[in-house]
Design a protein around this motif. Structure first.
Motif, PDB file in Angstrom:
ATOM      1  N   LEU A   1      38.433  36.369  31.904  1.00 48.74           N
ATOM      2  CA  LEU A   1      39.600  35.642  32.408  1.00 48.74           C
ATOM      3  C   LEU A   1      40.729  36.616  32.728  1.00 48.74           C
ATOM      4  O   LEU A   1      41.400  36.485  33.765  1.00 48.74           O
ATOM      5  CB  LEU A   1      40.033  34.611  31.382  1.00 48.74           C
ATOM      6  CG  LEU A   1      41.207  33.700  31.787  1.00 48.74           C
ATOM      7  CD1 LEU A   1      40.970  32.296  31.265  1.00 48.74           C
ATOM      8  CD2 LEU A   1      42.513  34.230  31.213  1.00 48.74           C
TER       9      LEU A   1
ATOM     10  N   GLN B   1      39.862  38.411  36.004  1.00 45.98           N
ATOM     11  CA  GLN B   1      40.029  37.556  37.185  1.00 45.98           C
ATOM     12  C   GLN B   1      41.504  37.372  37.533  1.00 45.98           C
ATOM     13  O   GLN B   1      41.914  37.457  38.701  1.00 45.98           O
ATOM     14  CB  GLN B   1      39.386  36.191  36.931  1.00 45.98           C
ATOM     15  CG  GLN B   1      37.867  36.180  37.007  1.00 45.98           C
ATOM     16  CD  GLN B   1      37.339  34.785  36.782  1.00 45.98           C
ATOM     17  OE1 GLN B   1      37.178  34.344  35.651  1.00 45.98           O
ATOM     18  NE2 GLN B   1      37.069  34.087  37.871  1.00 45.98           N
TER      19      GLN B   1
ATOM     20  N   LEU C   1      40.213  29.398  37.494  1.00 42.81           N
ATOM     21  CA  LEU C   1      39.695  30.048  36.292  1.00 42.81           C
ATOM     22  C   LEU C   1      38.953  29.016  35.466  1.00 42.81           C
ATOM     23  O   LEU C   1      39.473  27.928  35.211  1.00 42.81           O
ATOM     24  CB  LEU C   1      40.837  30.658  35.461  1.00 42.81           C
ATOM     25  CG  LEU C   1      41.736  31.687  36.178  1.00 42.81           C
ATOM     26  CD1 LEU C   1      42.887  32.071  35.259  1.00 42.81           C
ATOM     27  CD2 LEU C   1      40.933  32.918  36.576  1.00 42.81           C
TER      28      LEU C   1
END
Length: 834
Positions: free
Chosen positions: A547, A550, A564
């Motif tokens: 996460l 990203q 996400l």
């Protein structure tokens, strides 16, 4: 707003004494600067002169006291010495009187001569009878005759001792001898004429003049003053007397105990008094000279100061000739010139400010009113104020001023109140109501203008129209209420749809999560404010690195949309899908807003889809076989359902027609119960098959009938959106003796529950709008402690767990029967299926 009210009359000056005193001092003629200088010198010098004179007087008094003490001590010492000599003489005579040789008929002269030789101060020793006739005397006959005359004068006086001065200058000391209480003889001595002067001369006097004298005023030895009356004791303290040789002296005297004598000590008065006069004259001369010099210098200095000051006072300029002798006056002249220049500049600035104020007064968009007197009779308004009032002079009664709905009298309005009280009136919201015109909302304030004595001489009032602001605030309030309503709808939508919203501001590192988002993250069932780390801490550790990567990549490429997907650490297996909208400022991230939904089911579907893709071929064959099996099962189910449904339909027709009486009705009810139970079992098998086909556990069943339940009547709330089922269940509960209230949706059921607080609430889970789980959570949050019974058509474990977490005490799977309801309502039993 310009009503006339005269101010209160000032108090009489007679009631204020300090005012009369101030006016008297103002009318008193002002002294000149020379007078001030002379007064300062006198005030500075006279006290010093008085102090010096007082010190000289004190020193003179101390000196006299020292002289007095010395003379008193010298007189006392001389008196003590003379007393010792006389006492020794009388002691010797007393011892001689006891000698046997002095008896009558015995020779006396040898004894008297022997005792005379023992005392060098004695000129002769004698013995006389009671008439004064000398019986024996060691001296000459002429002295004996004079002695006899002196003794005869003392006979009969009853004196215990006799001390007297003889005409020859000798001193007589005689001791009377008594026999049978009568004077018998005199025994005495005559002192040498030089003895007492020698004794006085040997006395320590420290510049004093010692002397011995009788109280009759006869001088015995030394220097004796002529002072006291005969046969009177001397006065106490130091006395100024004349000596025998004429000059005045300061004398002190002490009486002797054994003789009628005085011991004196004298000092010439003229040297002491002359020294005192000299010191006092010196002090007076020094003080006078100092005063004269100080006054002369003060007058000279005053001349140097008053001449340029007078020129400044009369002409406003210093003298043109000569240099100013006082630096401060020169500085004053320079300062006065600078002040005159500054006055001219200030006058120009004041005029400019007056012009600016005039322009501001007439051009200000704020209403201004200027009162030129304290009674507000002469009031000038600018155009903005005239526009607010409607006219330069509105008709009487056409304008009303209100505050909080109450009409203000003219004296209560801000401008008049400031002029009347002499204090400022803070900003106050008022309403201006005119006939035939809309109401104006204004904010008014006022300040008084004071004269030199601090009394109000007028005032200034400012009035600003806030009607547009009030209208905007009202619109804002309506918008705020609409926004709150929409926010409540959003919260409800998030609650029902299991969604949540977050907002993050990068610069402040401020994170705001809605209640739905906080609940999805497992943080709190309410809105949350925190930091970015609070959100990241709620992410499952195994998903956190991906996460972060990203999110960092999206921000680095300035993407405006980011999705996400991650798991929540606080729950097992919950997936969230978060869609973010990012905003940037100068290539830096500024803010991001996101919407998150529970994607657990979707993730599971994706997993199943992936498994199906891997086993597509096998799955297709299994699906075809399942399809055929389901077709067969549905055919069998249709056949099985026709029998119980046909029996239920026949029994219902019998009950509807009423044919056959109570016996047939009871049989019909029994048929309905049996067939319903059979339908329930068929439904359970169907659910088991469906669950088994999905690969999940078997649904939960009703708890076994091991408890009889509670038969006590209760107050029961029934919440169900199905009208027939709600009516049937209510009839079933009422038949069991309970008091039943019912509601057709979750919102009405929650309001009824919080209003009546029933002992038991039977709530359907699957209702539109507010479902049963939300109702239970809000009821528990409001403090409801009664028993909550959930009713649902699903009996899966996940549904039971959600009901427990929402606060339910029991769980029933439809269809319902009386025994199951009784067991679920019993607080002694665990109402969840096992």
């Amino acid at each position: 707003m310009n009503a006339v009210h005269p101010p209160a009359a000032p108090r009489s000056a007679a009631l204020r004494p300090h005012v009369a005193l101030r006016r008297l001092l103002q009318r008193w003629p002002a002294p000149s600067l020379r007078s001030y200088f002379v007064a300062v010198i006198l005030l500075a010098s006279v006290p010093i002169a008085l102090v010096l004179a007082w010190r000289e007087a004190s020193e003179a008094a101390q000196n006299r006291a020292r002289v007095d003490a010395g003379l008193q001590a010298a007189a006392l010492a001389l008196a003590q010495q003379a007393d010792r000599e006389l006492r020794a003489t009388f002691d010797a005579l007393a011892a001689l009187a006891d000698a046997p040789a002095l008896r009558e008929g015995a020779p006396r002269l040898p004894l008297l001569r022997a005792r005379q030789r023992m005392q060098p101060a004695w000129a002769s020793v004698f013995l006389a009878d009671d008439e004064g006739a000398v019986l024996a005397d060691t001296g000459d006959a002429a002295a004996a005759d004079r002695l006899s005359a002196r003794l005869r004068g003392a006979t009969g006086s009853g004196a215990a001792r006799l001390v007297a001065r003889l005409p020859s200058g000798q001193v007589l000391a005689a001791l009377p001898l008594y026999r049978d209480g009568q004077l018998h003889q005199w025994l005495g001595v005559r002192f040498e004429a030089r003895w007492w002067p020698a004794l006085v001369a040997a006395a320590p006097a420290d510049a004093a003049l010692p002397g011995l004298m009788t109280q009759a005023g006869e001088a015995l030895a030394g220097t004796a003053p002529r002072a006291w009356p005969a046969h009177q004791p001397p006065p106490a303290g130091l006395q100024r007397l004349a000596l025998d040789d004429g000059p005045a002296a300061l004398a002190a005297a002490r009486e002797l105990r054994d003789a009628d004598w005085l011991a004196t000590s004298s000092a010439l008065a003229e040297p002491l008094e002359q020294a005192e006069r000299a010191r006092m004259l010196q002090t007076v001369a020094t003080t006078g000279a100092s005063l004269l010099l100080g006054v002369s210098l003060a007058l000279l200095l005053a001349l140097q100061v008053t001449r340029p000051l007078g020129a400044l006072a009369l002409r406003g300029q210093p003298p043109q000739t000569g240099r100013l002798a006082v630096r401060e006056i020169a500085l004053l002249c320079e300062a006065l010139a600078a002040a005159q220049r500054a006055d001219r500049v200030a006058a120009d600035q004041l005029q400019r400010r007056a012009d600016e104020f005039e322009a501001l007064f007439h051009g200000s968009p704020i209403g201004l009113a200027f009162a030129r007197d304290s009674a507000c009779v002469q009031v000038q308004c600018n155009p903005a104020m005239d526009a607010l009032l409607g006219a330069a002079a509105p008709p009487a009664g056409s304008l009303g001023v209100f505050q909080a709905g109450r009409r203000l009298e003219p004296g209560q309005q801000p401008l008049q109140q400031a002029c009347r009280t002499g204090g400022p009136v803070p900003a106050t919201e008022l309403e201006l109501r005119r006939v035939g015109a809309p109401v104006l909302h204004v904010v008014a304030s006022a300040v008084p203008l004071h004269d030199a004595e601090g009394r109000a001489r007028g005032g200034l009032s400012a009035v600003m129209d806030i009607t547009p602001l009030k209208t905007a605030l009202a619109d804002l309030e309506r918008t705020h209420r609409a926004l709150k309503a929409q926010q409540a709808l959003v919260e409800l939508a998030q609650d029902v749809g299991e969604a949540g919203v977050l907002e993050f501001r990068f610069r402040a590192d401020a994170l705001v999560c809605s209640a739905g988002m906080a609940r999805l993250l497992g943080l709190a069932p309410r809105p949350l404010q925190g930091r970015l780390r609070d959100w990241l801490a709620a992410v499952a550790p195994e998903d956190l690195p991906g996460l972060r990567a990203q999110l960092a990549a999206a921000l680095a490429h300035r993407r405006t949309r980011v999705q996400l997907d991650f798991r929540v650490a606080a729950s097992s297996g919950r997936w969230l899908s978060l869609r973010l909208a990012c905003q940037y400022l100068d290539d830096r991230p500024l803010q991001m807003v996101g919407l998150a939904v529970d994607a657990t089911g979707l993730k599971r579907a994706e997993r199943r889809h992936r498994r199906a893709a891997v086993q597509e071929h096998v799955g297709r064959r299994e699906a075809q076989a399942e399809s055929r099996a389901k077709d067969a099962f549905l055919l069998m189910l249709g056949h099985e359902l026709r029998n119980p449904l046909g029996a239920i339909a026949g029994a219902a027709e019998v009950l509807r027609s009423g044919a056959g009486g109570p016996v047939l009705a009871r049989r019909a009810v029994a048929i309905v119960q049996r067939q319903t139970q059979q339908l329930t079992e068929l439904l359970d098998r169907l659910l088991d098959s469906a669950q088994a086909a999905d690969g999940g556990p078997a649904p939960a069943r009703h708890p076994p009938g091991d408890g009889a339940g509670s038969d006590a009547p209760r107050r029961v709330l029934l919440v169900d959106d199905h009208a027939d089922l709600r009516e049937a269940t209510a009839a079933l509960l009422a038949h069991a003796g309970h008091t039943v209230r019912s509601a057709a949706d979750g919102a009405a059921g929650l309001a009824l529950l919080l209003a009546e607080w029933p002992e038991v609430a039977v709530v359907d889970i699957g209702m539109p709008g507010m479902d049963g789980l939300t109702l239970a959570r809000r009821a528990r949050a409001a403090g409801y402690a009664g028993r909550l019974v959930a009713v649902s058509g699903y009996g899966r474990p996940r549904a039971l767990q959600a009901a427990r977490q929402a606060g339910f005490d029991a769980y029933l799977v439809k269809p319902l029967d009386g025994a199951a309801l009784a067991r679920a309502m019993d607080a002694r039993l665990d109402g969840f299926p096992r």
